[in-house]
Design a protein around this motif. Sequence first.
Motif, PDB file in Angstrom:
ATOM      1  N   VAL A 156       0.848  -1.191   0.000  1.00  0.00           N
ATOM      2  CA  VAL A 156       0.000   0.000   0.000  1.00  0.00           C
ATOM      3  C   VAL A 156       0.881   1.238   0.000  1.00  0.00           C
ATOM      4  CG1 VAL A 156      -1.933  -1.122   1.152  1.00  0.00           C
ATOM      5  CG2 VAL A 156      -0.167  -0.019   2.518  1.00  0.00           C
ATOM      6  N   ALA A 157       0.279   2.394  -0.344  1.00  0.00           N
ATOM      7  CA  ALA A 157       1.033   3.640  -0.408  1.00  0.00           C
ATOM      8  C   ALA A 157       0.257   4.747   0.283  1.00  0.00           C
ATOM      9  CB  ALA A 157       1.298   4.014  -1.876  1.00  0.00           C
ATOM     10  N   PRO A 158       0.956   5.695   0.889  1.00  0.00           N
ATOM     11  CA  PRO A 158       0.273   6.834   1.500  1.00  0.00           C
ATOM     12  C   PRO A 158      -0.555   7.602   0.470  1.00  0.00           C
ATOM     13  CG  PRO A 158       2.600   6.797   2.103  1.00  0.00           C
ATOM     14  CD  PRO A 158       2.411   5.775   1.040  1.00  0.00           C
ATOM     15  N   PRO A 252       5.030  -7.581  -3.976  1.00  0.00           N
ATOM     16  CA  PRO A 252       4.430  -8.431  -2.940  1.00  0.00           C
ATOM     17  C   PRO A 252       5.433  -9.424  -2.346  1.00  0.00           C
ATOM     18  CG  PRO A 252       2.967  -8.264  -4.829  1.00  0.00           C
ATOM     19  CD  PRO A 252       4.271  -7.658  -5.236  1.00  0.00           C
ATOM     20  N   TRP A 253       6.314  -9.960  -3.200  1.00  0.00           N
ATOM     21  CA  TRP A 253       7.321 -10.913  -2.704  1.00  0.00           C
ATOM     22  C   TRP A 253       8.280 -10.219  -1.734  1.00  0.00           C
ATOM     23  CZ3 TRP A 253      12.679 -10.819  -3.351  1.00  0.00           C
ATOM     24  CH2 TRP A 253      13.357 -11.990  -2.948  1.00  0.00           C
ATOM     25  N   ALA A 254       8.747  -9.011  -2.115  1.00  0.00           N
ATOM     26  CA  ALA A 254       9.658  -8.271  -1.251  1.00  0.00           C
ATOM     27  C   ALA A 254       8.968  -7.862   0.052  1.00  0.00           C
ATOM     28  CB  ALA A 254      10.172  -7.029  -1.985  1.00  0.00           C
ATOM     29  N   HIS A 255       7.704  -7.504  -0.049  1.00  0.00           N
ATOM     30  CA  HIS A 255       6.958  -7.113   1.147  1.00  0.00           C
ATOM     31  C   HIS A 255       6.813  -8.285   2.106  1.00  0.00           C
ATOM     32  CE1 HIS A 255       3.387  -6.163   3.600  1.00  0.00           C
ATOM     33  NE2 HIS A 255       3.806  -4.923   3.506  1.00  0.00           N
ATOM     34  N   ALA A 256       6.567  -9.477   1.550  1.00  0.00           N
ATOM     35  CA  ALA A 256       6.460 -10.660   2.408  1.00  0.00           C
ATOM     36  C   ALA A 256       7.787 -10.977   3.076  1.00  0.00           C
ATOM     37  CB  ALA A 256       5.980 -11.853   1.587  1.00  0.00           C
ATOM     38  N   LEU A 257       8.901 -10.687   2.371  1.00  0.00           N
ATOM     39  CA  LEU A 257      10.226 -11.002   2.886  1.00  0.00           C
ATOM     40  C   LEU A 257      10.716  -9.957   3.895  1.00  0.00           C
ATOM     41  CD1 LEU A 257      12.304 -13.273   2.274  1.00  0.00           C
ATOM     42  CD2 LEU A 257      13.447 -11.657   0.745  1.00  0.00           C
ATOM     43  N   ALA A 258      10.490  -8.679   3.564  1.00  0.00           N
ATOM     44  CA  ALA A 258      10.965  -7.589   4.431  1.00  0.00           C
ATOM     45  C   ALA A 258       9.916  -6.483   4.458  1.00  0.00           C
ATOM     46  CB  ALA A 258      12.296  -7.052   3.917  1.00  0.00           C
ATOM     47  N   PRO A 259       8.816  -6.713   5.157  1.00  0.00           N
ATOM     48  CA  PRO A 259       7.686  -5.774   5.092  1.00  0.00           C
ATOM     49  C   PRO A 259       8.015  -4.358   5.535  1.00  0.00           C
ATOM     50  CG  PRO A 259       7.378  -7.409   6.840  1.00  0.00           C
ATOM     51  CD  PRO A 259       8.528  -7.864   6.018  1.00  0.00           C
ATOM     52  N   GLU A 260       8.741  -4.196   6.612  1.00  0.00           N
ATOM     53  CA  GLU A 260       9.007  -2.840   7.103  1.00  0.00           C
ATOM     54  C   GLU A 260       9.922  -2.080   6.157  1.00  0.00           C
ATOM     55  OE1 GLU A 260       8.382   0.421   8.783  1.00  0.00           O
ATOM     56  OE2 GLU A 260       7.308  -1.386   9.435  1.00  0.00           O
ATOM     57  N   THR A 261      10.865  -2.782   5.546  1.00  0.00           N
ATOM     58  CA  THR A 261      11.754  -2.136   4.585  1.00  0.00           C
ATOM     59  C   THR A 261      10.971  -1.630   3.381  1.00  0.00           C
ATOM     60  OG1 THR A 261      13.593  -3.551   5.243  1.00  0.00           O
ATOM     61  CG2 THR A 261      13.761  -2.461   3.096  1.00  0.00           C
ATOM     62  N   ARG A 263       7.718  -0.994   3.240  1.00  0.00           N
ATOM     63  CA  ARG A 263       6.826   0.092   3.669  1.00  0.00           C
ATOM     64  C   ARG A 263       7.595   1.412   3.758  1.00  0.00           C
ATOM     65  NH1 ARG A 263       5.287  -3.449   8.132  1.00  0.00           N
ATOM     66  NH2 ARG A 263       3.623  -4.833   7.422  1.00  0.00           N
ATOM     67  N   SER A 264       8.779   1.356   4.335  1.00  0.00           N
ATOM     68  CA  SER A 264       9.586   2.575   4.479  1.00  0.00           C
ATOM     69  C   SER A 264       9.966   3.145   3.120  1.00  0.00           C
ATOM     70  CB  SER A 264      10.850   2.277   5.291  1.00  0.00           C
ATOM     71  OG  SER A 264      10.527   1.864   6.599  1.00  0.00           O
ATOM     72  N   LEU A 265      10.352   2.262   2.210  1.00  0.00           N
ATOM     73  CA  LEU A 265      10.754   2.707   0.871  1.00  0.00           C
ATOM     74  C   LEU A 265       9.577   3.335   0.129  1.00  0.00           C
ATOM     75  CD1 LEU A 265      12.891   2.845  -1.338  1.00  0.00           C
ATOM     76  CD2 LEU A 265      12.184   0.549  -2.064  1.00  0.00           C
ATOM     77  N   VAL A 266       8.425   2.660   0.160  1.00  0.00           N
ATOM     78  CA  VAL A 266       7.237   3.190  -0.519  1.00  0.00           C
ATOM     79  C   VAL A 266       6.830   4.525   0.102  1.00  0.00           C
ATOM     80  CG1 VAL A 266       4.788   2.803  -0.975  1.00  0.00           C
ATOM     81  CG2 VAL A 266       6.423   0.928  -1.274  1.00  0.00           C
ATOM     82  N   ARG A 267       6.856   4.592   1.421  1.00  0.00           N
ATOM     83  CA  ARG A 267       6.477   5.825   2.123  1.00  0.00           C
ATOM     84  C   ARG A 267       7.418   6.971   1.738  1.00  0.00           C
ATOM     85  NH1 ARG A 267       6.107   3.610   6.758  1.00  0.00           N
ATOM     86  NH2 ARG A 267       8.226   4.028   7.501  1.00  0.00           N
TER      87      ARG A 267
END
Length: 346
Positions: A156-158, A252-261, A263-267
């Motif tokens: 998701v994105a802000p 989605p694959w990267a998010h499953a592997l490193a969700p906070e990373t 999220r931070s990048l997208v944000r």
Amino acid sequence: MNRHTREPGPGTVVVVTGASSGIGRAAAAAFAARGARLVLTARSAGVLAQVAARCAEAHPRAEAVAVTADVTDFAATERVARTAVDRFGRIDVWVNAAGVGVLGRLDRVPPADVRRLWETNVLGAFHGARAALPVMRRQGGGTLIDVSSVLGGAVVAPYMGAYAASKAALATLDEVLRQELRLSGDTGVAVCTILPAGVDTPFFRHAANHTGRRLRSLPAVATPQRVARAVVRAAARPRRRVHVGPGSRLLPWAHALAPETVRSLVRWRTGRVYLDAPGTAPITRGVLYEPSDATASVAGGRHAGARTAVRRVAGCTAALASAAAVRTATRHLPSRGRSSPHHRRS
């Protein structure tokens, strides 16, 4: 049509919502190029008539009928389905491509705009399914295709909360429909969810913008034609979910592997790269309440085709460079089992 063994062609009856612009318009053209018989619907009557005329000219056996309708109105959507049955006798494929967007913080977006978005993106697709599925069940088969988004999944994105939530709801509705069709024994009816990443459509130009910030740039985007080809393939060989475009599987694959990373990048990229400073754009309501009319188009002017070509050339260049480096390193390695000069002299 045997949808499991060949692509839609002459005689296939296809309904496309949101056919005046973006992915819907590209999908209509893709089906028309194969000689399909089309019923096209959108709110922009004049543009829709032009799209239908071009589709009818795309193939000697193509036909196209334009039905002006708003998918938020179930009676109007039923009229679209009746037109298809009255004119062509059946509905083989129904593509729910109508969609709108709202940008803004969830605590500042007007509730009326969020309601309108949900009425179009979710209720509009539900209306399409509700109109198409009884016809497909009676005839023993058909394919319902819903255009969702990767933003409707884990990523998701802000400022995209209302839109992302609507696309997630659409993916959930499709899962429920599949289960219910299995329970009722309607195994000839398929439901397919298309999950594009960024697509070069007029989406951001048409979206309501409550951020007060101008769109500066976008991540890698796919062409609408690429998504349209995926829609046609899904009509021929339905799958539960079809990912399309740059990052649609990787994110989605990267998010499953490193969700906070992720999220931070997208944000960070959304706040610092994709959007300009506050006060650079007026508050607008886009095409939420009015048809797109003259602003309707297939592409959004982001030159996705050229950018895709550049990415492919860069990828091929990197691959060739890597291969050359490996070959060079291999040539400088001593052969296995060969003695060194010192050993030979001793």
